[in-house]
Design an enzyme around this catalytic site. Structure first.
Site, PDB file in Angstrom:
ATOM      1  N   ASP A  27       1.172  -1.129   0.047  1.00 35.35           N
ATOM      2  CA  ASP A  27       0.205  -0.168   0.092  1.00 35.35           C
ATOM      3  C   ASP A  27       0.964   1.228   0.444  1.00 35.35           C
ATOM      4  OD1 ASP A  27      -2.089   1.707   0.343  1.00 35.35           O
ATOM      5  OD2 ASP A  27      -2.400   1.398   2.461  1.00 35.35           O
ATOM      6  N   ARG A  40       0.101   9.516  -9.922  1.00 31.02           N
ATOM      7  CA  ARG A  40      -0.161   9.070  -8.971  1.00 31.02           C
ATOM      8  C   ARG A  40       0.212   6.656 -10.026  1.00 31.02           C
ATOM      9  NH1 ARG A  40      -3.684   7.346  -5.327  1.00 31.02           N
ATOM     10  NH2 ARG A  40      -4.687   5.017  -6.029  1.00 31.02           N
ATOM     11  N   SER A  72      -6.734  -5.904  -6.733  1.00 34.52           N
ATOM     12  CA  SER A  72      -7.486  -6.282  -5.945  1.00 34.52           C
ATOM     13  C   SER A  72      -8.999  -5.658  -6.450  1.00 34.52           C
ATOM     14  CB  SER A  72      -7.636  -5.495  -4.726  1.00 34.52           C
ATOM     15  OG  SER A  72      -8.496  -4.560  -4.457  1.00 34.52           O
ATOM     16  N   GLU A  74     -11.518  -5.209  -5.591  1.00 33.20           N
ATOM     17  CA  GLU A  74     -12.288  -3.888  -5.303  1.00 33.20           C
ATOM     18  C   GLU A  74     -11.690  -3.070  -6.201  1.00 33.20           C
ATOM     19  OE1 GLU A  74     -11.437  -5.359  -2.141  1.00 33.20           O
ATOM     20  OE2 GLU A  74     -13.625  -6.273  -2.694  1.00 33.20           O
ATOM     21  N   ASN A  75     -10.323  -2.961  -7.051  1.00 32.34           N
ATOM     22  CA  ASN A  75     -10.071  -1.939  -7.778  1.00 32.34           C
ATOM     23  C   ASN A  75     -10.324  -1.459  -9.237  1.00 32.34           C
ATOM     24  OD1 ASN A  75      -5.936  -2.917  -6.355  1.00 32.34           O
ATOM     25  ND2 ASN A  75      -7.297  -1.481  -5.678  1.00 32.34           N
ATOM     26  N   TRP A  76     -10.955  -2.473  -8.921  1.00 34.41           N
ATOM     27  CA  TRP A  76     -11.865  -1.862 -10.550  1.00 34.41           C
ATOM     28  C   TRP A  76     -12.406  -0.162 -10.566  1.00 34.41           C
ATOM     29  CZ3 TRP A  76     -10.071  -4.152 -14.213  1.00 34.41           C
ATOM     30  CH2 TRP A  76     -10.181  -5.404 -14.290  1.00 34.41           C
ATOM     31  N   ARG A 204      -5.579  -2.524   7.898  1.00 26.84           N
ATOM     32  CA  ARG A 204      -6.247  -3.005   7.702  1.00 26.84           C
ATOM     33  C   ARG A 204      -5.984  -4.611   6.908  1.00 26.84           C
ATOM     34  NH1 ARG A 204      -8.002   1.850   6.902  1.00 26.84           N
ATOM     35  NH2 ARG A 204      -7.250   1.406   4.329  1.00 26.84           N
TER      36      ARG A 204
END
Ligand code: V07
Length: 251
Positions: A27, A40, A72, A74-76, A204
């Site tokens: 991360d 980024r 992950s 979720e990264n979409w 997390r």
């Protein structure tokens, strides 16, 4: 006499208590770039370079499996152009670092829902696995389009199918069998990491290896992933060893 590998360790690391499987949530790449007034994606590129550095360090310390959370499920949700850039990274990684990994005897594995990835990304992942399949050293295991709840859902569905077809008895469904049906099943005795590290100060799990970390030591470090040097890595291993030693005689 010391082996070449063990000589490279700082004297305070116990070479007989190096975790066999280390998992890392890489991360802080975006924040690393922001701090430098860079886009980024520059952070993701620096992060990819660091994958090579930490892979070599882990291999030389005697780690058997290094699992890295690269992308992950979720990264979409990230902006399209960032997702597009990320999907190129396995291709770039393969082009830039594969000869070095082969020289290091590292075997690349990729786990996750690969079918949903762009063709070029899938191809890079499959090439990386094929070109290192004969290597007998450390397994570098990328979690790519991976989510642990998806993984558990898939495993439960397959277990149910195999029970209905009579391939397994419901009574045989135990801890071991469930482990075998998860995406880390191919790792056998190394399926569960002894140590999970997350960089950049977040504390997390974010849907990573939920079943497999039941007994893992969790170490959170403040450094952003591109700043996670082999020295910081060794400090995390030392933290693991200090915690682990307290229970040593009792296990
Ligand atoms: C990615 C670099 C590391 C920091 C975290 C996010 C960005 C290496 C790979 C990779 C994956 C499979 C493979 C070869 C290389 C990668 C993504 C992102 C999507 F076979 N780094 N890296 N894949 N980052």
């Amino acid at each position: 006499m010391f082996t070449k590998n063990k000589q490279a360790l700082p004297t305070d690391i116990d070479p007989d208590n190096v975790p066999q499987h280390v998992a890392i949530i890489m991360d802080g790449n975006g924040r690393w770039a922001k701090k430098r007034l860079m886009p980024r994606v520059a952070g993701h590129k620096a992060g990819m370079e660091n994958v090579k550095v930490i892979t070599k360090a882990a291999s030389r310390m005697g780690v058997k499996v290094l699992t890295l959370y690269a992308f992950s499920t979720e990264n979409w949700k990230r902006p399209n152009d960032e997702v597009h850039y990320l999907m190129q990274l396995p291709v770039d990684f393969f082009g830039a670092f594969m000869p070095e990994l082969i020289a290091e005897n590292v075997q690349v594995q990729v786990m996750g829902n690969l079918e949903a990835l762009p063709a070029k990304t899938q191809q890079a992942a499959r090439d990386a696995m094929a070109d290192t399949a004969q290597n007998t050293g450390m397994i570098l295991n990328f979690a790519l389009n991976y989510g642990s709840r998806d993984e558990i859902q898939q495993a439960v569905q397959q277990i149910a199918k195999d029970a209905v077809s009579g391939k397994i008895e419901p009574e045989s469904i135990d801890d071991d069998l469930i482990s075998q049906y998860l995406m880390t099943g191919f790792l056998g005795q190394y399926a569960d990491p002894e140590l999970l590290i997350r960089t950049s100060g977040e504390e997390r799990i974010s849907n990573f290896l939920l079943w497999q970390i039941a007994y893992s030591e969790l170490v959170f470090v403040d450094e952003f992933w591109p700043d996670f040097t082999p020295t910081v890595f060794e400090q995390a291993i030392l933290t693991y060893q200090h915690r682990n030693r307290r229970f040593g005689g009792l296990k």
